[in-house]
Design an enzyme around this catalytic site. Structure first.
Site, PDB file in Angstrom:
ATOM      1  N   SER A 103       0.811  -1.215   0.000  1.00 20.51           N
ATOM      2  CA  SER A 103       0.000   0.000   0.000  1.00 20.51           C
ATOM      3  C   SER A 103       0.846   1.268   0.000  1.00 20.51           C
ATOM      4  CB  SER A 103      -0.937   0.005   1.213  1.00 20.51           C
ATOM      5  OG  SER A 103      -1.895  -1.019   1.105  1.00 20.51           O
ATOM      6  N   ASP A 143      -1.909   4.839   8.665  1.00 22.01           N
ATOM      7  CA  ASP A 143      -1.756   3.693   7.772  1.00 22.01           C
ATOM      8  C   ASP A 143      -1.192   4.160   6.433  1.00 22.01           C
ATOM      9  OD1 ASP A 143      -1.835   1.105   6.894  1.00 22.01           O
ATOM     10  OD2 ASP A 143      -4.018   0.919   6.898  1.00 22.01           O
ATOM     11  N   THR A 165      -1.909   3.994   3.113  1.00 25.34           N
ATOM     12  CA  THR A 165      -2.601   4.680   2.020  1.00 25.34           C
ATOM     13  C   THR A 165      -2.850   6.149   2.312  1.00 25.34           C
ATOM     14  OG1 THR A 165      -3.605   2.613   1.265  1.00 25.34           O
ATOM     15  CG2 THR A 165      -4.628   4.658   0.529  1.00 25.34           C
ATOM     16  N   ASP A 179      -9.533  -5.057   1.936  1.00 26.33           N
ATOM     17  CA  ASP A 179      -8.162  -5.561   2.000  1.00 26.33           C
ATOM     18  C   ASP A 179      -8.020  -6.608   3.100  1.00 26.33           C
ATOM     19  OD1 ASP A 179      -5.273  -5.440   1.304  1.00 26.33           O
ATOM     20  OD2 ASP A 179      -5.081  -4.638   3.329  1.00 26.33           O
ATOM     21  N   HIS A 197      -7.088 -10.633   2.823  1.00 25.93           N
ATOM     22  CA  HIS A 197      -6.045 -11.314   3.592  1.00 25.93           C
ATOM     23  C   HIS A 197      -6.616 -12.520   4.346  1.00 25.93           C
ATOM     24  CE1 HIS A 197      -2.585  -8.787   2.915  1.00 25.93           C
ATOM     25  NE2 HIS A 197      -3.238  -7.685   3.271  1.00 25.93           N
ATOM     26  N   HIS A 252      -4.231  -1.973  -4.801  1.00 30.55           N
ATOM     27  CA  HIS A 252      -3.724  -3.277  -5.220  1.00 30.55           C
ATOM     28  C   HIS A 252      -4.803  -4.320  -5.003  1.00 30.55           C
ATOM     29  CE1 HIS A 252      -3.412  -4.267  -0.974  1.00 30.55           C
ATOM     30  NE2 HIS A 252      -2.691  -3.158  -0.789  1.00 30.55           N
TER      31      HIS A 252
END
Length: 301
Positions: free
Chosen positions: A11, A62, A64, A188, A192, A231
């Protein structure tokens, strides 16, 4: 979406590419491999006189949001990143405390800063908001730092549609025009975890926010809405199903990022420029051009 040093990005590198027009190595936050600091789209928009805002369901520190806001050699320097964010003087900053994130919760210095956010945010000139009920009537610049939803590390504060409404109404009433980044971290995490049920919930929440933004822009002639991802995570694929029944068979590739291309949707004036196959570095450059921002991309002196 590839990074400067890897076909599969993270990211930090992806955010940097979209925000600056430059590729950078993984984990780098708007700093290039040679140490130079590219100007971010938020910095350029602010310098041109536009109002600016960042909204995320994740932590403000974070990767992003940080890639659009600040510069750091490593995305895991949470305390330094958070301090830098407080000094950016954006009109709206909305995100979470991130106290349940597995790395952030082990960073004692970062957690101490979060504990002092009322004091630090006020000293930096912000109206500090800690609860959704306090948003009504809050005056810009606003720093909203929400607690997690339960024990989740990727979800903070109210659902995205509510905070998106507040951000659009507030920045839209400013009169200067604005650039805003709105992020959902939920899909996201679901990727995961290889959890299709969580993907459904994440996309539903995001879809409601997108629908609101498009409806808000439909009544105007000056607002471009872009929807994309930094992504792919997990490589989710549909293997079979029946459209009429609304049931699909799906399969995951694995539980980390992939090099898959991601879609980009555009609505509003200038949307015709976002077509075909594009590199993520094209996004910020095109936005800057449409906003009339000159000398972008650029490097800080």
């Amino acid at each position: 979406t590839y990074a400067g040093n890897d076909l599969v990005t993270d990211s930090a590198a992806a955010s940097t590419s979209m925000a600056t027009g430059f590729k950078t190595p993984k984990t780098a936050i708007s700093i290039l491999a040679d140490g130079r600091r590219p100007v971010t789209l938020l910095e350029a928009a602010k310098a041109s006189g536009l109002a600016t805002g960042v909204l995320t369901t994740s932590g403000l520190a974070d990767a992003t949001p940080a890639g659009f806001l600040v510069h750091a050699r490593d995305r895991y320097q949470y305390a330094s990143i958070f301090r830098s964010i407080l000094a950016t003087e954006n009109d709206i900053l909305m995100g979470g405390t991130w106290i349940h994130h597995h790395r952030a919760k082990r960073d004692r210095e970062y957690l101490e800063l979060v504990d002092r956010v009322d004091e630090l945010g006020t000293a930096a000139g912000y109206t500090v908001v800690r609860d959704e009920s306090d948003l009504a009537g809050a005056r810009t610049p606003i720093l909203a730092l929400f607690d997690p939803r339960g024990k989740r590390a990727d979800a903070h504060g109210p659902e995205l549609v509510a905070t998106t409404q507040f951000l659009l109404d507030t920045l839209g009433a400013d009169g200067r025009g604005f650039f805003a980044l709105i992020e959902s971290e939920l899909s996201d995490t679901a990727g995961h975890d290889n959890s299709i049920s969580d993907v459904v919930g994440a996309v539903r929440e995001f879809d409601e926010a997108v629908a609101l933004a498009v409806a808000w822009a439909e009544d105007r002639t000056d607002t471009l809405v872009l929807v994309t991802a930094d992504h792919d995570t997990g490589g989710l694929g549909v293997t079979d199903g029946d459209y009429e029944d609304g049931i699909a068979g799906v399969r995951w590739v694995w539980d980390l990022h992939t090099g898959q291309w991601v879609p980009l949707f555009a609505f509003g004036p200038g949307s015709q420029h976002f077509n075909g196959v594009m590199d993520n570095t094209d996004i910020g450059i095109l936005i800057a051009k449409l906003l009339g921002i000159e000398d972008f991309p650029a490097i800080h002196p």
